[in-house]
Scaffold this active site. Sequence first.
Site, PDB file in Angstrom:
ATOM      1  N   CYS A   1       0.843  -1.194   0.000  1.00 43.99           N
ATOM      2  CA  CYS A   1       0.000   0.000   0.000  1.00 43.99           C
ATOM      3  C   CYS A   1       0.881   1.247   0.000  1.00 43.99           C
ATOM      4  O   CYS A   1       1.831   1.336   0.786  1.00 43.99           O
ATOM      5  CB  CYS A   1      -0.900  -0.001   1.230  1.00 43.99           C
ATOM      6  SG  CYS A   1      -1.853   1.531   1.404  1.00 43.99           S
TER       7      CYS A   1
ATOM      8  N   HIS B   1       2.730  -8.566  13.386  1.00 48.01           N
ATOM      9  CA  HIS B   1       1.944  -8.232  12.196  1.00 48.01           C
ATOM     10  C   HIS B   1       2.901  -8.009  11.024  1.00 48.01           C
ATOM     11  O   HIS B   1       3.955  -7.388  11.183  1.00 48.01           O
ATOM     12  CB  HIS B   1       1.114  -6.972  12.444  1.00 48.01           C
ATOM     13  CG  HIS B   1       0.105  -6.703  11.374  1.00 48.01           C
ATOM     14  ND1 HIS B   1       0.435  -6.076  10.189  1.00 48.01           N
ATOM     15  CD2 HIS B   1      -1.227  -6.986  11.300  1.00 48.01           C
ATOM     16  CE1 HIS B   1      -0.657  -5.980   9.436  1.00 48.01           C
ATOM     17  NE2 HIS B   1      -1.671  -6.526  10.087  1.00 48.01           N
TER      18      HIS B   1
ATOM     19  N   GLU C   1       2.885  -6.014   8.534  1.00 47.22           N
ATOM     20  CA  GLU C   1       3.220  -4.611   8.261  1.00 47.22           C
ATOM     21  C   GLU C   1       4.301  -4.122   9.211  1.00 47.22           C
ATOM     22  O   GLU C   1       5.231  -3.411   8.807  1.00 47.22           O
ATOM     23  CB  GLU C   1       1.982  -3.718   8.384  1.00 47.22           C
ATOM     24  CG  GLU C   1       2.302  -2.257   8.081  1.00 47.22           C
ATOM     25  CD  GLU C   1       1.151  -1.311   8.342  1.00 47.22           C
ATOM     26  OE1 GLU C   1       1.428  -0.131   8.629  1.00 47.22           O
ATOM     27  OE2 GLU C   1      -0.017  -1.742   8.257  1.00 47.22           O
TER      28      GLU C   1
END
Length: 315
Positions: free
Chosen positions: A96, A124, A126
């Site tokens: 993203c 996580h 990310e």
Amino acid sequence: MQIKLANPRGFCAGVDRAIEIVNRALEVFGPPIYVRHEVVHNKFVVEDLRSRGAIFVEELDQVPDDVIVIFSAHGVSQAVRTEAAGRGLKVFDATCPLVTKVHIEVARYSRDGRECILIGHAGHPEVEGTMGQYDASNGGAIYLVEDEEDVASLQVRNPDSLAFVTQTTLSMDDTSRVIDALRKRFPAIGGPRKDDICYATQNRQDAVKQLADECDVVLVVGSPNSSNSNRLRELAERMATPAYLIDGAEDMQQGWFEGVERIGITAGASAPEVLVRGVIQQLQAWGATGADELAGREENITFSMPKELRVKSLL
């Protein structure tokens, strides 16, 4: 029972782009297309892409030579990029752009030898990708904190040369408290003008608060490993409204709605609208009426595709 729908809900621009990158790669190059990690955290989306020839792996050592690999929307570390380049793999990056923005901030702090604090959830993908943008060889370090308790126990080398960034899918309320704790403990700390929580996360959290305020129960359509979907459920519960995180209609129990007059439905940023429609249909089969959409913030952001996929799709 009356159904109310949060607005906005479901897919964000980053998720749309990531899924479309996999779709276009399958169309242009044909299967198999390898994807490092689930391209987005949604069971339905992943299974659909898998059925069409996408192969999901967790590490590049599971990827054969001479194939196409796509990095997921959550981003990857510099070490993963270096490994892919060293093997000569053809890569399409579905990270993203709002995550990439955070990566750029971390890399800048690293080059300057400035210590950096990442507010995020351990484990996580990310967070792993963002932590992996920091090169400690320039004399700095990066630290991960999840809450105010972590801030209280954090030891840094130079509190006068410190900056923070945040995971993009956190609770805005929780993150605000952590940032306040950081600023109180380290008055010289720098950071972005505002936290790095993305527009879609903010909008969906605002919308679920409105939904929880008007409804007796809230359904959040999203997968258990979706960070932003979990935050939506937590926000509704904090407003004393029972809330359930469901992958789809098949996860619902009719007993949840006994004595309920208003049912609210929202969806995480990686959950497609078709799943919401399935939930509505099941609720209507159980006697619910209508599906009124609340007023909300309009979203018209789009992110561009990688040039090669964009051009070839037009030939």
